[in-house]
Design a protein around this motif. Structure first.
Motif, PDB file in Angstrom:
ATOM      1  N   VAL A  49       0.839  -1.196   0.000  1.00  0.00           N
ATOM      2  CA  VAL A  49       0.000   0.000   0.000  1.00  0.00           C
ATOM      3  C   VAL A  49       0.874   1.246   0.000  1.00  0.00           C
ATOM      4  O   VAL A  49       1.787   1.379   0.811  1.00  0.00           O
ATOM      5  N   LEU A  50       0.583   2.155  -0.908  1.00  0.00           N
ATOM      6  CA  LEU A  50       1.222   3.466  -0.938  1.00  0.00           C
ATOM      7  C   LEU A  50       0.125   4.501  -0.748  1.00  0.00           C
ATOM      8  O   LEU A  50      -0.873   4.493  -1.467  1.00  0.00           O
ATOM      9  N   VAL A  51       0.299   5.396   0.214  1.00  0.00           N
ATOM     10  CA  VAL A  51      -0.656   6.475   0.454  1.00  0.00           C
ATOM     11  C   VAL A  51      -0.064   7.754  -0.104  1.00  0.00           C
ATOM     12  O   VAL A  51       1.068   8.115   0.227  1.00  0.00           O
ATOM     13  N   LEU A  52      -0.822   8.422  -0.969  1.00  0.00           N
ATOM     14  CA  LEU A  52      -0.363   9.673  -1.579  1.00  0.00           C
ATOM     15  C   LEU A  52      -1.335  10.793  -1.256  1.00  0.00           C
ATOM     16  O   LEU A  52      -2.531  10.680  -1.535  1.00  0.00           O
ATOM     17  N   ASP A  53      -0.820  11.857  -0.680  1.00  0.00           N
ATOM     18  CA  ASP A  53      -1.624  13.044  -0.405  1.00  0.00           C
ATOM     19  C   ASP A  53      -1.734  13.853  -1.690  1.00  0.00           C
ATOM     20  O   ASP A  53      -0.718  14.110  -2.349  1.00  0.00           O
ATOM     21  N   ILE A  54      -2.934  14.281  -2.029  1.00  0.00           N
ATOM     22  CA  ILE A  54      -3.159  14.986  -3.299  1.00  0.00           C
ATOM     23  C   ILE A  54      -2.912  16.478  -3.209  1.00  0.00           C
ATOM     24  O   ILE A  54      -3.153  17.202  -4.178  1.00  0.00           O
ATOM     25  N   SER A  55      -2.405  16.961  -2.071  1.00  0.00           N
ATOM     26  CA  SER A  55      -2.176  18.402  -1.946  1.00  0.00           C
ATOM     27  C   SER A  55      -0.953  18.865  -2.742  1.00  0.00           C
ATOM     28  O   SER A  55      -0.802  20.052  -2.996  1.00  0.00           O
ATOM     29  N   GLY A  56      -0.104  17.938  -3.151  1.00  0.00           N
ATOM     30  CA  GLY A  56       1.053  18.293  -3.963  1.00  0.00           C
ATOM     31  C   GLY A  56       0.649  18.585  -5.398  1.00  0.00           C
ATOM     32  O   GLY A  56      -0.518  18.486  -5.775  1.00  0.00           O
ATOM     33  N   THR A  57       1.633  18.913  -6.197  1.00  0.00           N
ATOM     34  CA  THR A  57       1.356  19.170  -7.606  1.00  0.00           C
ATOM     35  C   THR A  57       1.021  17.853  -8.307  1.00  0.00           C
ATOM     36  O   THR A  57       1.426  16.780  -7.856  1.00  0.00           O
ATOM     37  N   GLU A  58       0.317  17.959  -9.399  1.00  0.00           N
ATOM     38  CA  GLU A  58      -0.001  16.765 -10.179  1.00  0.00           C
ATOM     39  C   GLU A  58       1.276  16.052 -10.602  1.00  0.00           C
ATOM     40  O   GLU A  58       1.373  14.827 -10.528  1.00  0.00           O
ATOM     41  N   ALA A  59       2.282  16.823 -11.022  1.00  0.00           N
ATOM     42  CA  ALA A  59       3.553  16.227 -11.454  1.00  0.00           C
ATOM     43  C   ALA A  59       4.213  15.448 -10.315  1.00  0.00           C
ATOM     44  O   ALA A  59       4.706  14.332 -10.519  1.00  0.00           O
ATOM     45  N   ALA A  60       4.211  16.002  -9.109  1.00  0.00           N
ATOM     46  CA  ALA A  60       4.833  15.320  -7.970  1.00  0.00           C
ATOM     47  C   ALA A  60       4.077  14.038  -7.624  1.00  0.00           C
ATOM     48  O   ALA A  60       4.694  12.998  -7.337  1.00  0.00           O
TER      49      ALA A  60
END
Length: 186
Positions: free
Chosen positions: A147-158
């Motif tokens: 499982v990888l959790v990614l916060d969407i507050s970063g840029t789309e590219a990041a």
């Protein structure tokens, strides 16, 4: 089955489609959009602001599984699935049907997600259903596997760079496993 299947999950409006499509394009994998598997009555209910029940979701999840298996079996390429998969039991069903399932959980602040939903055009899911999805969400835990959790507050590219790096690593692991299996005559 190795890394044959990657689930990009989260509540509505987190960018599942964008991330899953970009990952599939990068890897030459199949891309499945979970929304495409909803029966018309589910789409109509959501468009009218009625949250789906478990009974509404089970046939939809089974259809996603059938589509993912068919795509994978057609050429043994990986499959990236964009699907909310809000509850652990939904992800359990996906794992039962598909085998090993890597998960990327896109998450973020409620207000950011709501703002994104209000800006998008042409989607049947109204922003007023966000709270019901947040209530239903059972975030994946470490005991669910990869499982990888990614916060969407970063840029789309990041976000895409992190997701791509993760997915590339999964593909490398899967390729090594297939190669070892072939070398051993299995």
């Amino acid at each position: 089955m190795g890394a044959g299947f990657v689930l990009v999950m989260g509540v509505c409006g987190v960018g599942k489609t964008t991330v899953a499509r970009a990952m599939a394009d990068m890897a030459g994998a199949h891309y499945l959009e979970g929304d495409d598997f909803h029966p018309e009555e589910n789409v109509r209910a959501m468009a009218q602001g009625r949250p789906l029940s478990d009974a509404d979701r089970w046939p939809w999840l089974e259809s996603i599984c059938a589509g993912a298996l068919a795509a994978h079996e057609s050429d043994n390429a990986p499959v990236v699935i964009a699907c909310s998969a809000l509850k652990k039991r939904y992800r359990d069903l996906l794992r039962q049907r598909l085998g090993d399932l890597a998960i990327i959980h896109l998450t973020g602040d409620r207000e950011l997600i709501r703002a994104r939903m209000e800006q998008r055009e042409g989607h049947f899911m109204p922003a007023r259903l966000l709270d019901s999805q947040l209530r239903d969400l059972e975030a994946p835990r470490a005991d669910e596997g990869d499982v990888l959790v990614l916060d969407i507050s970063g840029t789309e590219a990041a976000i895409l760079n992190t997701a791509r790096a993760y997915f590339s690593g999964r593909l490398q692991t899967d390729r090594r496993a297939r190669s070892a299996s072939a070398d051993s005559g299995a």
